[in-house]
Design a protein around this motif. Structure first.
Motif, mmCIF file in Angstrom:
data_model
loop_
_atom_site.group_PDB
_atom_site.id
_atom_site.type_symbol
_atom_site.label_atom_id
_atom_site.label_comp_id
_atom_site.label_asym_id
_atom_site.label_seq_id
_atom_site.Cartn_x
_atom_site.Cartn_y
_atom_site.Cartn_z
ATOM 1 N N LEU A 1 10.420 -3.652 -0.917
ATOM 2 C CA LEU A 1 11.452 -2.797 -0.353
ATOM 3 C C LEU A 1 10.842 -1.720 0.521
ATOM 4 O O LEU A 1 11.395 -1.359 1.537
ATOM 5 N N ASP A 2 9.718 -1.128 0.087
ATOM 6 C CA ASP A 2 9.142 -0.097 0.941
ATOM 7 C C ASP A 2 8.077 -0.728 1.818
ATOM 8 O O ASP A 2 7.140 -1.326 1.365
ATOM 9 N N SER A 3 8.284 -0.570 3.111
ATOM 10 C CA SER A 3 7.377 -1.218 4.054
ATOM 11 C C SER A 3 6.002 -0.576 4.039
ATOM 12 O O SER A 3 5.037 -1.172 4.489
ATOM 13 N N ALA A 4 5.907 0.655 3.510
ATOM 14 C CA ALA A 4 4.637 1.361 3.562
ATOM 15 C C ALA A 4 3.887 1.313 2.241
ATOM 16 O O ALA A 4 2.736 1.687 2.179
ATOM 17 N N TYR A 5 4.521 0.875 1.195
ATOM 18 C CA TYR A 5 3.914 0.914 -0.137
ATOM 19 C C TYR A 5 2.661 0.050 -0.166
ATOM 20 O O TYR A 5 2.707 -1.132 0.076
ATOM 21 N N GLY A 6 1.531 0.661 -0.461
ATOM 22 C CA GLY A 6 0.275 -0.078 -0.515
ATOM 23 C C GLY A 6 -0.444 -0.125 0.818
ATOM 24 O O GLY A 6 -1.607 -0.438 0.880
ATOM 25 N N SER A 7 0.273 0.184 1.918
ATOM 26 C CA SER A 7 -0.387 0.165 3.218
ATOM 27 C C SER A 7 -0.376 1.540 3.874
ATOM 28 O O SER A 7 -1.100 1.787 4.806
ATOM 29 N N SER A 8 0.465 2.444 3.375
ATOM 30 C CA SER A 8 0.549 3.780 3.958
ATOM 31 C C SER A 8 -0.660 4.601 3.567
ATOM 32 O O SER A 8 -1.259 4.422 2.520
ATOM 33 N N SER A 9 -0.989 5.571 4.417
ATOM 34 C CA SER A 9 -2.069 6.478 4.068
ATOM 35 C C SER A 9 -1.641 7.422 2.953
ATOM 36 O O SER A 9 -2.460 8.046 2.314
ATOM 37 N N GLU B 1 2.148 24.651 7.198
ATOM 38 C CA GLU B 1 1.389 23.413 7.229
ATOM 39 C C GLU B 1 2.097 22.322 6.443
ATOM 40 O O GLU B 1 2.089 21.152 6.832
ATOM 41 N N GLN B 2 2.710 22.687 5.338
ATOM 42 C CA GLN B 2 3.440 21.713 4.540
ATOM 43 C C GLN B 2 4.653 21.186 5.299
ATOM 44 O O GLN B 2 5.029 20.031 5.148
ATOM 45 N N GLU B 3 5.255 22.028 6.129
ATOM 46 C CA GLU B 3 6.417 21.599 6.895
ATOM 47 C C GLU B 3 6.059 20.420 7.795
ATOM 48 O O GLU B 3 6.812 19.448 7.901
ATOM 49 N N ASN B 4 4.900 20.490 8.437
ATOM 50 C CA ASN B 4 4.475 19.379 9.291
ATOM 51 C C ASN B 4 4.308 18.102 8.479
ATOM 52 O O ASN B 4 4.664 17.008 8.926
ATOM 53 N N LEU B 5 3.770 18.221 7.279
ATOM 54 C CA LEU B 5 3.586 17.057 6.419
ATOM 55 C C LEU B 5 4.933 16.484 5.980
ATOM 56 O O LEU B 5 5.143 15.277 5.971
ATOM 57 N N LEU B 6 5.852 17.387 5.621
ATOM 58 C CA LEU B 6 7.163 16.928 5.174
ATOM 59 C C LEU B 6 7.910 16.197 6.266
ATOM 60 O O LEU B 6 8.756 15.346 6.003
ATOM 61 N N ARG B 7 7.600 16.517 7.510
ATOM 62 C CA ARG B 7 8.293 15.889 8.636
ATOM 63 C C ARG B 7 7.594 14.627 9.131
ATOM 64 O O ARG B 7 8.030 14.013 10.092
ATOM 65 N N THR B 8 6.556 14.235 8.449
ATOM 66 C CA THR B 8 5.785 13.078 8.881
ATOM 67 C C THR B 8 6.505 11.770 8.557
ATOM 68 O O THR B 8 7.132 11.632 7.526
ATOM 69 N N ILE B 9 6.406 10.820 9.477
ATOM 70 C CA ILE B 9 6.881 9.456 9.240
ATOM 71 C C ILE B 9 5.697 8.521 9.380
ATOM 72 O O ILE B 9 4.923 8.606 10.333
ATOM 73 N N THR B 10 5.522 7.620 8.427
ATOM 74 C CA THR B 10 4.404 6.693 8.481
ATOM 75 C C THR B 10 4.652 5.640 9.557
ATOM 76 O O THR B 10 5.756 5.501 10.077
ATOM 77 N N GLU B 11 3.628 4.872 9.842
ATOM 78 C CA GLU B 11 3.770 3.843 10.864
ATOM 79 C C GLU B 11 4.746 2.749 10.435
ATOM 80 O O GLU B 11 5.233 1.999 11.266
ATOM 81 N N GLU B 12 5.044 2.670 9.133
ATOM 82 C CA GLU B 12 6.043 1.713 8.655
ATOM 83 C C GLU B 12 7.439 2.305 8.624
ATOM 84 O O GLU B 12 8.387 1.657 8.184
ATOM 85 N N GLY B 13 7.559 3.555 9.063
ATOM 86 C CA GLY B 13 8.876 4.165 9.182
ATOM 87 C C GLY B 13 9.332 4.948 7.981
ATOM 88 O O GLY B 13 10.468 5.421 7.952
ATOM 89 N N ILE C 1 17.425 8.656 7.947
ATOM 90 C CA ILE C 1 16.418 7.851 8.652
ATOM 91 C C ILE C 1 16.160 6.557 7.886
ATOM 92 O O ILE C 1 16.022 6.544 6.662
ATOM 93 N N GLN C 2 16.113 5.458 8.631
ATOM 94 C CA GLN C 2 15.809 4.151 8.043
ATOM 95 C C GLN C 2 14.371 3.766 8.390
ATOM 96 O O GLN C 2 13.905 4.031 9.495
ATOM 97 N N ASN C 3 13.696 3.121 7.452
ATOM 98 C CA ASN C 3 12.340 2.683 7.727
ATOM 99 C C ASN C 3 12.361 1.373 8.534
ATOM 100 O O ASN C 3 13.410 0.938 8.997
ATOM 101 N N ASN C 4 11.221 0.758 8.698
ATOM 102 C CA ASN C 4 11.146 -0.444 9.535
ATOM 103 C C ASN C 4 11.891 -1.634 8.948
ATOM 104 O O ASN C 4 12.132 -2.621 9.636
ATOM 105 N N LEU C 5 12.225 -1.562 7.661
ATOM 106 C CA LEU C 5 13.062 -2.590 7.031
ATOM 107 C C LEU C 5 14.515 -2.132 6.983
ATOM 108 O O LEU C 5 15.329 -2.727 6.293
ATOM 109 N N TYR C 6 14.801 -1.054 7.718
ATOM 110 C CA TYR C 6 16.158 -0.502 7.850
ATOM 111 C C TYR C 6 16.712 0.027 6.533
ATOM 112 O O TYR C 6 17.920 0.092 6.350
ATOM 113 N N GLN C 7 15.828 0.424 5.622
ATOM 114 C CA GLN C 7 16.275 1.000 4.361
ATOM 115 C C GLN C 7 16.314 2.518 4.472
ATOM 116 O O GLN C 7 15.331 3.144 4.858
ATOM 117 N N SER C 8 17.440 3.084 4.123
ATOM 118 C CA SER C 8 17.557 4.532 4.042
ATOM 119 C C SER C 8 17.110 4.975 2.653
ATOM 120 O O SER C 8 16.989 4.159 1.736
#
Length: 343
Positions: A51-59, A90-102, A132-139
């Motif tokens: 379900l999560d496109s980034a799980y295991g591949s995200s930084s 600094e935390q605000e920038n992190l909270l606004r981050t989106i991984t390459e998998e969305g 926001i939906q990730n690359n698998l269109y999951q909100s």
């Protein structure tokens, strides 16, 4: 083939259906793989894919997420004021981050079941980010529903997130709840919505042509069926492949509880599929005398013909229990019985 000057990333971005908030699109670069990370739990798959496109591949991994939770935990006062102090810049920038998998940080907090942290992020983020939906269109609502995180679902609904977003299979979050029997999540999603406001959601079909009521019937989710009926779901909506209603599906499953429920709430006993078959055709064809009897008692027309020019009686195939439900038909005019005496 993409036109000149159009990169692959740009093409992917054009096909995204998320809110498109560019200020939240900074990409996290991948870290070197680590051998000491725990194995990812493969419990998020619906279509043999995580379900999560980034799980295991995200930084942002399980370990690093724990550090983020520790470092970025918001105080109650900060949550109430919904404002960040200069110490959190600094935390605000992190909270606004989106991984390459969305995935946003909220997606990842939900995936790792960091419920308290997810609730804090929900209070922090505006609605546009929550949708926001990730690359698998999951909100985030899709993921929270699948994992049955009722507190997170409730928090998202308090921020009035969209119920109409569809994932890569065409499922809304309510579809997910109906398929997996997440009754509490479904209740939180639609409890406070006026019936008319839910029409677009209740009539949305996934890519298999199934509306929420179809999925609830297919999975024998009787409580959710009652919940949808209370919100005035269309009981006779047809699925997109063969035109079956929820009553057809319940008959096919031999689910007499669903059949009784649907009939008691006014489902059309003579609804026809694209091939002309009624629920009675299906019950008789399956030699299901109890359900056929129930349909007949509810006024099913025994003489309706499908596209093969067959009545339900034609499908009885000598079954005495089934035949006893039909009128004596030796005398017919234009193919219809004129004597309504039962055995």
């Amino acid at each position: 083939m993409a036109s000149d000057g159009c990169s692959k990333d740009e093409l992917l971005e054009e096909n995204r259906t998320d809110s498109g908030i560019e200020s939240y699109r900074s990409i996290v670069k991948s870290e070197e793989p680590r051998d000491d990370l725990p194995a990812a739990r493969d419990k998020f798959s619906i279509t043999e894919e995580r379900l999560d496109s980034a799980y295991g591949s995200s930084s942002i991994t399980v370990d690093s997420l724990s550090e983020i939770v520790k470092d970025c935990r918001l105080s109650d006062e900060a949550v109430e004021e919904q404002t960040l102090t200069s110490e959190l810049s600094e935390q605000e920038n992190l909270l606004r981050t989106i991984t390459e998998e969305g995935d946003t940080l909220l997606h990842l907090a939900i995936i790792h079941e960091e419920t308290s942290f997810a609730r804090e992020l929900i209070q922090l983020f505006p609605k546009e980010v929550l949708d926001i939906q990730n690359n698998l269109y999951q909100s985030p609502l899709h993921l929270a529903t699948y994992l049955n995180l009722t507190d997170v679902v409730r928090g998202l609904m308090e921020k009035r997130v969209s119920l109409e977003l569809q994932d890569q299979d065409g499922n809304t979050a309510l579809h997910v709840a109906c398929q997996h029997g997440q009754t509490d999540c479904a209740t939180d999603m639609i409890r406070d919505a006026p019936p008319g406001q839910l029409v677009p959601v209740l009539e949305t079909q996934n890519w298999r042509g199934l509306a929420c009521l179809h999925l609830a019937a297919l999975n024998r989710q009787h409580q959710i069926m009652k919940l949808l009926m209370k919100k005035e779901a269309n009981l006779n909506i047809q699925e997109g492949t063969s035109g079956k209603t929820a009553l057809h599906l319940a008959v096919e499953l031999r689910d007499i509880t669903s059949v009784k429920l649907l009939l008691s709430r006014g489902a059309d006993v003579d609804a026809v599929m694209f091939n002309g078959c009624t629920p009675l055709h299906l019950a008789v064809g399956r030699q299901d005398a109890p359900i056929a009897n129930l349909l007949c008692q509810s006024g099913a027309d025994t003489m309706l013909r499908n596209m093969e020019d067959e009545t339900a009686l034609d499908l009885a195939d000598g079954n005495d229990d089934i035949l006893a439900l039909f009128p004596f038909d030796d005398i017919q005019i234009s193919g219809r019985s004129v004597v309504s005496v039962r055995y």
